[in-house]
Design a protein around this motif. Structure first.
Motif, mmCIF file in Angstrom:
data_model
loop_
_atom_site.group_PDB
_atom_site.id
_atom_site.type_symbol
_atom_site.label_atom_id
_atom_site.label_comp_id
_atom_site.label_asym_id
_atom_site.label_seq_id
_atom_site.Cartn_x
_atom_site.Cartn_y
_atom_site.Cartn_z
ATOM 1 N N ARG A 7 11.528 -9.247 11.548
ATOM 2 C CA ARG A 7 10.906 -9.160 10.232
ATOM 3 C C ARG A 7 9.403 -9.431 10.330
ATOM 4 N NH1 ARG A 7 15.910 -11.549 9.488
ATOM 5 N NH2 ARG A 7 17.233 -10.565 7.907
ATOM 6 N N LEU A 8 8.662 -8.723 9.509
ATOM 7 C CA LEU A 8 7.237 -8.983 9.357
ATOM 8 C C LEU A 8 7.029 -9.814 8.099
ATOM 9 C CD1 LEU A 8 5.773 -5.426 10.079
ATOM 10 C CD2 LEU A 8 5.886 -7.369 11.658
ATOM 11 N N TYR A 9 6.079 -10.745 8.164
ATOM 12 C CA TYR A 9 5.789 -11.604 7.021
ATOM 13 C C TYR A 9 4.294 -11.594 6.722
ATOM 14 C CZ TYR A 9 10.463 -13.598 7.718
ATOM 15 O OH TYR A 9 11.821 -13.764 7.855
ATOM 16 N N ALA A 10 3.969 -11.755 5.452
ATOM 17 C CA ALA A 10 2.575 -11.887 5.023
ATOM 18 C C ALA A 10 2.495 -13.003 3.998
ATOM 19 C CB ALA A 10 2.060 -10.590 4.415
ATOM 20 N N SER A 17 14.016 2.651 -8.667
ATOM 21 C CA SER A 17 12.555 2.543 -8.710
ATOM 22 C C SER A 17 12.087 1.121 -8.440
ATOM 23 C CB SER A 17 12.028 3.038 -10.064
ATOM 24 O OG SER A 17 12.548 2.260 -11.121
ATOM 25 N N SER A 18 12.863 0.125 -8.881
ATOM 26 C CA SER A 18 12.454 -1.263 -8.637
ATOM 27 C C SER A 18 12.511 -1.595 -7.150
ATOM 28 C CB SER A 18 13.329 -2.230 -9.436
ATOM 29 O OG SER A 18 14.666 -2.227 -8.958
ATOM 30 N N ALA A 19 13.545 -1.101 -6.441
ATOM 31 C CA ALA A 19 13.645 -1.346 -5.007
ATOM 32 C C ALA A 19 12.497 -0.678 -4.260
ATOM 33 C CB ALA A 19 14.987 -0.834 -4.487
ATOM 34 N N VAL A 20 12.168 0.552 -4.637
ATOM 35 C CA VAL A 20 11.087 1.274 -3.965
ATOM 36 C C VAL A 20 9.731 0.662 -4.309
ATOM 37 C CG1 VAL A 20 9.933 3.508 -3.722
ATOM 38 C CG2 VAL A 20 12.433 3.394 -3.850
ATOM 39 N N LEU A 21 9.551 0.232 -5.559
ATOM 40 C CA LEU A 21 8.284 -0.386 -5.954
ATOM 41 C C LEU A 21 8.047 -1.685 -5.189
ATOM 42 C CD1 LEU A 21 5.771 -0.619 -7.746
ATOM 43 C CD2 LEU A 21 7.218 -1.710 -9.489
ATOM 44 N N ALA A 22 9.083 -2.499 -5.073
ATOM 45 C CA ALA A 22 8.937 -3.755 -4.324
ATOM 46 C C ALA A 22 8.561 -3.467 -2.872
ATOM 47 C CB ALA A 22 10.234 -4.556 -4.394
ATOM 48 N N LEU A 23 9.192 -2.467 -2.275
ATOM 49 C CA LEU A 23 8.868 -2.095 -0.901
ATOM 50 C C LEU A 23 7.433 -1.598 -0.786
ATOM 51 C CD1 LEU A 23 9.777 -1.578 2.037
ATOM 52 C CD2 LEU A 23 10.507 0.711 1.284
ATOM 53 N N PHE A 24 7.017 -0.772 -1.721
ATOM 54 C CA PHE A 24 5.652 -0.240 -1.688
ATOM 55 C C PHE A 24 4.618 -1.358 -1.752
ATOM 56 C CE2 PHE A 24 1.935 0.893 -4.297
ATOM 57 C CZ PHE A 24 1.316 1.787 -3.432
ATOM 58 N N GLU A 25 4.828 -2.326 -2.627
ATOM 59 C CA GLU A 25 3.852 -3.406 -2.788
ATOM 60 C C GLU A 25 3.739 -4.245 -1.508
ATOM 61 O OE1 GLU A 25 5.241 -5.399 -6.264
ATOM 62 O OE2 GLU A 25 4.119 -4.091 -7.626
ATOM 63 N N VAL A 26 4.869 -4.493 -0.857
ATOM 64 C CA VAL A 26 4.833 -5.257 0.391
ATOM 65 C C VAL A 26 4.128 -4.457 1.487
ATOM 66 C CG1 VAL A 26 6.240 -6.266 2.231
ATOM 67 C CG2 VAL A 26 6.891 -6.600 -0.162
ATOM 68 N N ALA A 27 4.486 -3.179 1.615
ATOM 69 C CA ALA A 27 3.878 -2.345 2.653
ATOM 70 C C ALA A 27 2.380 -2.184 2.423
ATOM 71 C CB ALA A 27 4.561 -0.980 2.680
ATOM 72 N N GLU A 28 1.970 -2.026 1.180
ATOM 73 C CA GLU A 28 0.547 -1.880 0.883
ATOM 74 C C GLU A 28 -0.216 -3.142 1.271
ATOM 75 O OE1 GLU A 28 -1.973 0.010 -2.747
ATOM 76 O OE2 GLU A 28 -0.650 -1.646 -3.292
ATOM 77 N N ARG A 29 0.381 -4.276 1.021
ATOM 78 C CA ARG A 29 -0.258 -5.545 1.377
ATOM 79 C C ARG A 29 -0.392 -5.686 2.887
ATOM 80 N NH1 ARG A 29 2.283 -11.511 -0.044
ATOM 81 N NH2 ARG A 29 0.579 -12.787 0.771
ATOM 82 N N MET A 30 0.660 -5.349 3.622
ATOM 83 C CA MET A 30 0.643 -5.532 5.078
ATOM 84 C C MET A 30 -0.209 -4.503 5.797
ATOM 85 S SD MET A 30 4.564 -6.612 6.005
ATOM 86 C CE MET A 30 5.248 -8.185 5.461
ATOM 87 N N ALA A 31 -0.351 -3.313 5.225
ATOM 88 C CA ALA A 31 -1.104 -2.248 5.885
ATOM 89 C C ALA A 31 -2.594 -2.291 5.579
ATOM 90 C CB ALA A 31 -0.532 -0.881 5.488
ATOM 91 N N ALA A 32 -3.006 -3.198 4.693
ATOM 92 C CA ALA A 32 -4.426 -3.277 4.335
ATOM 93 C C ALA A 32 -5.261 -3.596 5.572
ATOM 94 C CB ALA A 32 -4.630 -4.347 3.263
ATOM 95 N N GLU A 33 -6.445 -2.996 5.655
ATOM 96 C CA GLU A 33 -7.306 -3.209 6.822
ATOM 97 C C GLU A 33 -7.943 -4.593 6.821
ATOM 98 O OE1 GLU A 33 -10.100 -0.124 7.416
ATOM 99 O OE2 GLU A 33 -8.598 1.479 7.491
ATOM 100 N N ASP A 34 -8.320 -5.091 5.655
ATOM 101 C CA ASP A 34 -8.953 -6.403 5.570
ATOM 102 C C ASP A 34 -7.878 -7.469 5.376
ATOM 103 O OD1 ASP A 34 -10.499 -8.618 5.230
ATOM 104 O OD2 ASP A 34 -11.481 -7.961 3.374
#
Length: 707
Positions: free
Chosen positions: A395-398, A360-377
């Protein structure tokens, strides 16, 4: 109060076997005044001032007398060790008879810097072989990829299996569980076998909670008067997790010139096909769930990244890439639901599943990064793509556009702060540095052109600024900036008499090539005059290697290059042989302390401006320009000034040192911004006359060594 602080400083200095220094005394007095008054103070204290005692003595005094905790942060492990293993214990012991009670001190690091006793006892499933800290607490691990053994031999010569065996034996005997207490050290792959990240920790449900090393460290910090930590931990706190630090009323930041960059690094996220696939493997292996949607999202991401150009995306991620990242986000969100622990039956207590926690920790970390990068604003986020030099992975970076608001709001507000370094005044004033950490009224996105203040101390009135939290990409409410003061307590060194700044004005400006023929000729002449004894600071590894190869052909002196061996080994060889030269890049600009005749010439090949394609620096410069400021001066020139000051500071490390700093970039003398940069350096005697510099080096080389 000043006389009280003066007396305590005298006691501490005597205990360390030192001598009183005026700059140190003034610093201690000013720090005490700032702490008592709840103020914000920037203190530039030159090399040799003894700044650690200058802030530790008033900090210990205040913590004990007022029962208010002080947190002290350093940027490097070397200084952290010095403060925690030498300076602070000696100060605490020396001051104890002078105070109502003995001071209590503690050390606090990131979670996976400690052994997990539950993991070493078999409580966690084995780690995936070959994986490093894929999604760990970036920044909280203070260790570089390689570890230096006590005898100077690289620990990497030991096999992974041998490292793990030795590590597990040590883990059974250690009292602290602290990675830095293991000598010789081990690499990250071995350390992973005995540690967990905070996300993977079972917390209060752990059956071995009473023996937990990181919990013990945090308990000690909660009861201590003075807690020593590092900038990586401040980065976590600034990024929205203040609970990683104990409650405190005073923050002291040593090596404060690195704070903004450390917080930026801590707030930077990355994603690749490898990180997505790793999260999927963890979910399947330890969570027992299917990952069909995430596997499909990984494939879509891989297809999107194949043809994605490197560089910054000024309008957010390209639509196809954003959609692929959104697929990763949605698939990870679904997996988080699947990985929720089952509710215990009535009357039963919930049990912790270490494997499920890892998944769950690996998936949660991935989710938080993806949510940040996929944000429209993405107005307040810098997004870019990069391909690894070693593995070729895309690699993608934010990263946040600005961190000054995060630092001000989450670290400095509501408490007194002292920020100190040998290089805080750039171009003769403190405002550039004050802006970068949120003290100055103007933020990074609206900073004005740097200008000289013309005085050693400056007070700044309040103002307002809005900045975005690292994880959301949306602006935070405007906050009133902080009233602050900057002072320079000087240095015990007589820079105009001890050193010469030689600017090679006759050379052509540096171009794209690693070194010009004219530069090579100049370097050869300088090293010959110095008889070796040269520290070469280069803007790129390619330049360092190119010049080293040329000098090995032209000169009969040993030339060492960073990367050919462990850095401490190279520095030791450089210090032990006066004829030896050492060439390198960033680590040498900031991390070398070699007093004496071994380092009488420091060569700087060019003004160290950031690369034009640096995504974060270029985005910040554009933001400054868009708000009417001078982006080049506020970002690029300030960056160069700081590095130049750090690099030139390698020359004079004691009152006996003499030598020359040679800058082979004529722009330091001819460009409009050159004077701003030159004012950021120690006040050496300045010349553009080549023969003056060569003559001085010849005289130093011919002088007899001190008895």
């Amino acid at each position: 109060m000043p006389s009280d602080v003066d007396h305590l400083l005298e006691v501490a200095v005597a205990a360390l076997g030192g001598a009183p220094r005026e700059g140190q005394r003034r610093m201690a007095t000013e720090v005490a005044d700032a702490i008592e008054g709840g103020k914000h103070l920037m203190v530039q204290a030159g090399t040799g001032t003894g700044k650690s005692l200058g802030y530790l003595v008033p900090s210990v005094r205040h913590a004990v007398l007022q029962d208010e905790r002080v947190v002290v942060s350093t940027a490097t492990l070397a200084l952290q060790r010095q403060v925690m293993t030498r300076d602070l214990p000696l100060v605490a012991d020396a001051l104890a008879p002078e105070l109502p009670r003995a001071p209590r001190i503690a050390l606090l690091k990131g979670w996976h810097n400690y052994v997990c006793v539950h993991k070493t006892s078999g409580g966690y499933p084995p780690d995936e072989q070959g994986m490093l800290f894929d999604l760990g607490e970036k920044g909280a691990a203070d260790h570089p990829p390689t570890t230096e053994a006590a005898d100077g031999e690289p620990a990497e010569k030991e096999s992974l299996g041998a490292q793990v065996v030795r590590l597990r034996e040590w883990a059974q005997a250690t009292d602290s569980g602290d990675r830095d207490d293991l000598v010789p050290g081990v690499g990250d792959r071995a350390w992973r076998q005995v540690s967990v990240t905070s996300l993977e920790c079972l917390g209060q449900k752990c059956p071995m909670l009473d023996e937990c090393f990181p919990e013990r460290a945090r308990a000690a910090a909660r009861s201590a008067d003075v807690v020593v930590t590092n900038h990586a931990m401040l980065g976590i706190a600034a990024s929205g997790s203040p609970h990683v630090l104990p409650e405190h009323d005073v923050l002291v930041v040593d090596e404060a010139h690195e704070l903004a960059d450390r917080v930026t690094a801590q707030s930077t996220s990355e994603m690749s096909v490898g990180t997505v696939e790793h999260a999927g493997r963890m979910a399947r292996r330890h969570g027992g769930v299917t990952t069909t949607e995430l596997d499909g999202a990984a494939s879509a991401l891989g297809a999107a990244l194949i043809h994605l150009p490197e560089g910054r995306f000024t309008q957010g991620l390209p639509e196809g890439t954003r959609q692929a990242v959104a697929m990763v986000r949605d698939a990870a969100r679904g997996l988080l639901s699947d990985l929720r622990p089952e509710k215990p039956a009535a009357g039963e207590s919930a049990s912790a599943d270490p494997g499920l926690k890892i998944a769950s920790s690996a998936v949660l970390a991935l989710f938080e990064v993806a949510e940040r990068m996929a944000a429209e604003d993405q107005k307040y986020t810098v997004l870019w793509c990069s391909r690894g030099e070693r593995d070729g992975a895309t690699r993608l970076y934010a990263a946040p556009l600005a961190v000054n608001g995060l630092i001000r709001t989450n670290l400095l507000a509501e408490r007194a702060s002292v920020l100190t370094s040998a290089t805080l005044s750039l171009g003769g004033e403190f405002r550039s540095m004050a802006r970068s950490i949120g003290l100055e009224a103007a933020g990074e996105a609206a900073a004005a052109t740097a200008s000289a203040a013309g005085s050693a101390a400056v007070a700044a009135p309040g103002g307002s600024e809005g900045t975005q939290p690292a994880a959301t990409g949306t602006p935070a409410p405007a906050a009133t900036s902080l009233s602050w003061q900057g002072i320079d307590v000087g240095s015990p060194f007589d820079y105009p008499k001890q050193g010469i700044l030689y600017i090679a004005r006759r050379l052509p400006p540096p171009g794209r090539e690693p070194a010009t023929d004219a530069q090579l000729d100049e370097i050869e002449a300088l090293i010959t005059a110095a008889g070796g004894r040269t520290l070469g600071l280069f803007s790129s590894r390619r330049a360092a290697v190119t010049v080293a190869e040329a000098m090995r052909e032209r000169l009969d002196v040993p030339v060492l290059v960073q990367g050919e061996d462990q850095l401490p080994t190279l520095v030791r060889q450089f210090a032990e042989d006066e004829a030896t030269c050492l060439f390198g890049t960033l680590s040498l600009w900031q991390g070398v302390d070699v007093p004496g005749r071994a380092s009488q010439l420091v060569i700087i090949d060019r003004i160290p401006f950031p690369r034009p394609d640096d995504p974060v620096k270029s985005a910040r410069a554009e933001a400054v320009a868009a708000s009417g400021g001078n982006g080049f001066m506020s970002v690029s020139a300030t960056h160069a000034a700081l590095l130049l000051a750090q690099g030139a500071g390698r020359l004079i490390r004691s009152v006996e040192d003499r030598g020359v700093v040679a800058v082979l970039d004529p722009r330091l003398s001819t460009a409009r911004y050159g004077e701003f940069l030159a004012r950021s350096l120690p006040p050496f005697w300045r010349t553009t006359d080549r023969e003056v510099a060569l003559g001085a080096l010849r005289r130093l080389a011919a002088a007899p060594a001190p008895a």
